[in-house]
Design a protein around this motif. Structure first.
Motif, PDB file in Angstrom:
ATOM      1  N   MET A   1     -28.115   4.614  18.296  1.00 31.36           N
ATOM      2  CA  MET A   1     -27.649   3.540  17.680  1.00 31.36           C
ATOM      3  C   MET A   1     -29.193   4.499  16.703  1.00 31.36           C
ATOM      4  O   MET A   1     -29.717   4.874  16.375  1.00 31.36           O
ATOM      5  N   LEU A   2     -28.674   3.216  15.673  1.00 34.97           N
ATOM      6  CA  LEU A   2     -29.266   4.362  13.950  1.00 34.97           C
ATOM      7  C   LEU A   2     -30.562   3.540  13.961  1.00 34.97           C
ATOM      8  O   LEU A   2     -31.377   2.322  14.089  1.00 34.97           O
ATOM      9  N   SER A   3     -31.551   4.502  13.560  1.00 36.70           N
ATOM     10  CA  SER A   3     -32.809   3.761  12.968  1.00 36.70           C
ATOM     11  C   SER A   3     -32.403   3.288  12.124  1.00 36.70           C
ATOM     12  O   SER A   3     -32.092   3.404  11.107  1.00 36.70           O
ATOM     13  N   PHE A   4     -33.947   2.091  11.351  1.00 36.90           N
ATOM     14  CA  PHE A   4     -34.140   1.545  10.709  1.00 36.90           C
ATOM     15  C   PHE A   4     -33.672   2.192   9.297  1.00 36.90           C
ATOM     16  O   PHE A   4     -33.081   1.781   8.084  1.00 36.90           O
ATOM     17  N   ALA A   5     -34.685   3.574   9.408  1.00 35.52           N
ATOM     18  CA  ALA A   5     -34.362   4.563   8.103  1.00 35.52           C
ATOM     19  C   ALA A   5     -33.212   5.592   7.493  1.00 35.52           C
ATOM     20  O   ALA A   5     -32.220   5.290   7.332  1.00 35.52           O
ATOM     21  N   GLU A   6     -32.595   5.470   8.873  1.00 33.21           N
ATOM     22  CA  GLU A   6     -30.934   5.970   8.820  1.00 33.21           C
ATOM     23  C   GLU A   6     -29.658   4.298   8.641  1.00 33.21           C
ATOM     24  O   GLU A   6     -28.860   4.588   7.794  1.00 33.21           O
ATOM     25  N   GLN A   7     -30.252   3.217   9.186  1.00 39.28           N
ATOM     26  CA  GLN A   7     -29.406   2.620   8.437  1.00 39.28           C
ATOM     27  C   GLN A   7     -29.736   1.544   7.056  1.00 39.28           C
ATOM     28  O   GLN A   7     -29.149   1.919   6.266  1.00 39.28           O
ATOM     29  N   VAL A   8     -31.142   1.953   6.791  1.00 40.14           N
ATOM     30  CA  VAL A   8     -31.351   1.849   5.377  1.00 40.14           C
ATOM     31  C   VAL A   8     -30.290   2.862   4.022  1.00 40.14           C
ATOM     32  O   VAL A   8     -29.518   3.139   3.328  1.00 40.14           O
ATOM     33  N   GLU A   9     -30.380   4.311   4.920  1.00 37.18           N
ATOM     34  CA  GLU A   9     -30.124   5.008   4.527  1.00 37.18           C
ATOM     35  C   GLU A   9     -28.550   4.716   4.494  1.00 37.18           C
ATOM     36  O   GLU A   9     -27.227   5.105   2.818  1.00 37.18           O
ATOM     37  N   GLN A  10     -27.627   4.499   5.183  1.00 39.51           N
ATOM     38  CA  GLN A  10     -26.372   4.322   5.239  1.00 39.51           C
ATOM     39  C   GLN A  10     -26.016   2.834   4.268  1.00 39.51           C
ATOM     40  O   GLN A  10     -24.964   2.963   3.808  1.00 39.51           O
ATOM     41  N   GLU A  11     -26.880   1.816   4.300  1.00 37.75           N
ATOM     42  CA  GLU A  11     -26.765   1.693   3.189  1.00 37.75           C
ATOM     43  C   GLU A  11     -26.501   1.268   1.370  1.00 37.75           C
ATOM     44  O   GLU A  11     -25.836   1.521   1.027  1.00 37.75           O
ATOM     45  N   GLN A  12     -27.346   2.238   1.324  1.00 37.19           N
ATOM     46  CA  GLN A  12     -27.220   2.894   0.524  1.00 37.19           C
ATOM     47  C   GLN A  12     -26.486   3.809   0.506  1.00 37.19           C
ATOM     48  O   GLN A  12     -25.072   3.952  -1.884  1.00 37.19           O
ATOM     49  N   VAL A  13     -25.402   4.226   0.894  1.00 35.13           N
ATOM     50  CA  VAL A  13     -24.215   5.157   0.888  1.00 35.13           C
ATOM     51  C   VAL A  13     -23.264   3.716   0.312  1.00 35.13           C
ATOM     52  O   VAL A  13     -22.473   3.614  -0.507  1.00 35.13           O
ATOM     53  N   ASN A  14     -23.376   3.220   1.220  1.00 31.59           N
ATOM     54  CA  ASN A  14     -21.728   1.949   1.153  1.00 31.59           C
ATOM     55  C   ASN A  14     -22.486   1.219  -0.177  1.00 31.59           C
ATOM     56  O   ASN A  14     -20.700   1.285  -0.987  1.00 31.59           O
ATOM     57  N   TRP A  15     -23.465   1.313  -0.518  1.00 34.80           N
ATOM     58  CA  TRP A  15     -23.834   0.206  -1.970  1.00 34.80           C
ATOM     59  C   TRP A  15     -22.797   1.217  -3.312  1.00 34.80           C
ATOM     60  O   TRP A  15     -21.875   1.124  -3.632  1.00 34.80           O
ATOM     61  N   ARG A  16     -23.435   2.712  -2.974  1.00 34.83           N
ATOM     62  CA  ARG A  16     -22.572   3.666  -4.030  1.00 34.83           C
ATOM     63  C   ARG A  16     -21.413   3.487  -3.594  1.00 34.83           C
ATOM     64  O   ARG A  16     -19.900   3.921  -4.598  1.00 34.83           O
ATOM     65  N   ASP A  17     -20.331   3.444  -2.687  1.00 33.67           N
ATOM     66  CA  ASP A  17     -18.773   3.946  -2.170  1.00 33.67           C
ATOM     67  C   ASP A  17     -18.464   2.257  -3.080  1.00 33.67           C
ATOM     68  O   ASP A  17     -16.943   2.232  -3.427  1.00 33.67           O
ATOM     69  N   ARG A  18     -18.406   1.396  -3.044  1.00 34.16           N
ATOM     70  CA  ARG A  18     -18.736  -0.112  -3.216  1.00 34.16           C
ATOM     71  C   ARG A  18     -19.080  -0.319  -4.722  1.00 34.16           C
ATOM     72  O   ARG A  18     -18.264  -1.677  -5.086  1.00 34.16           O
ATOM     73  N   THR A  19     -19.705   0.410  -6.037  1.00 35.72           N
ATOM     74  CA  THR A  19     -19.865   0.281  -7.183  1.00 35.72           C
ATOM     75  C   THR A  19     -19.246   0.847  -7.848  1.00 35.72           C
ATOM     76  O   THR A  19     -19.482   1.529  -7.931  1.00 35.72           O
ATOM     77  N   PRO A  20     -18.280   0.223  -8.579  1.00 32.64           N
ATOM     78  CA  PRO A  20     -18.173   1.044  -9.844  1.00 32.64           C
ATOM     79  C   PRO A  20     -18.935   1.365 -10.994  1.00 32.64           C
ATOM     80  O   PRO A  20     -19.708   0.969 -11.095  1.00 32.64           O
ATOM     81  N   GLY A  21     -17.983   3.195 -11.220  1.00 34.10           N
ATOM     82  CA  GLY A  21     -19.170   3.706 -12.065  1.00 34.10           C
ATOM     83  C   GLY A  21     -20.326   4.311 -11.783  1.00 34.10           C
ATOM     84  O   GLY A  21     -20.867   4.947 -12.779  1.00 34.10           O
ATOM     85  N   LEU A  22     -20.432   4.055 -10.205  1.00 31.88           N
ATOM     86  CA  LEU A  22     -21.503   5.714 -10.126  1.00 31.88           C
ATOM     87  C   LEU A  22     -20.838   6.575 -10.021  1.00 31.88           C
ATOM     88  O   LEU A  22     -19.696   7.263  -9.463  1.00 31.88           O
ATOM     89  N   PRO A  23     -21.332   8.172 -10.097  1.00 29.88           N
ATOM     90  CA  PRO A  23     -21.243   9.157 -10.223  1.00 29.88           C
ATOM     91  C   PRO A  23     -20.894   9.070  -8.443  1.00 29.88           C
ATOM     92  O   PRO A  23     -21.418   8.836  -7.611  1.00 29.88           O
TER      93      PRO A  23
END
Length: 72
Positions: free
Chosen positions: A1-23
């Motif tokens: 099970m992921l810690s809260f910090a790991e969950q937040v980090e993963q959500e940020q990575v997911n946001w980058r993956d689904r947001t067009p125009g980001l490097p």
């Protein structure tokens, strides 16, 4: 099970993956690259559109005028 910090980090990575125009390059913090951090030159892409350099209220101009350092 992921810690809260790991969950937040993963959500940020997911946001980058689904947001067009980001490097795809990873940003760096204290000499280490992280998938959830944008590169230094692209820091404004994390901001709401209305406060980017081309927005209605320019955060970068406000920071410079007030001699305020942005969060790294």
């Amino acid at each position: 099970m992921l810690s809260f910090a790991e969950q937040v980090e993963q959500e940020q990575v997911n946001w980058r993956d689904r947001t067009p125009g980001l490097p795809v390059d990873q940003g760096e913090f204290k000499g280490r690259k992280y998938a959830h951090i944008l590169p230094e030159l692209d820091w404004e892409k994390n901001l709401w559109e209305g406060i980017r350099s081309d927005g209605q209220v320019r955060l970068s101009k406000y920071l410079a005028k007030g001699n305020i350092n942005r969060h790294e």
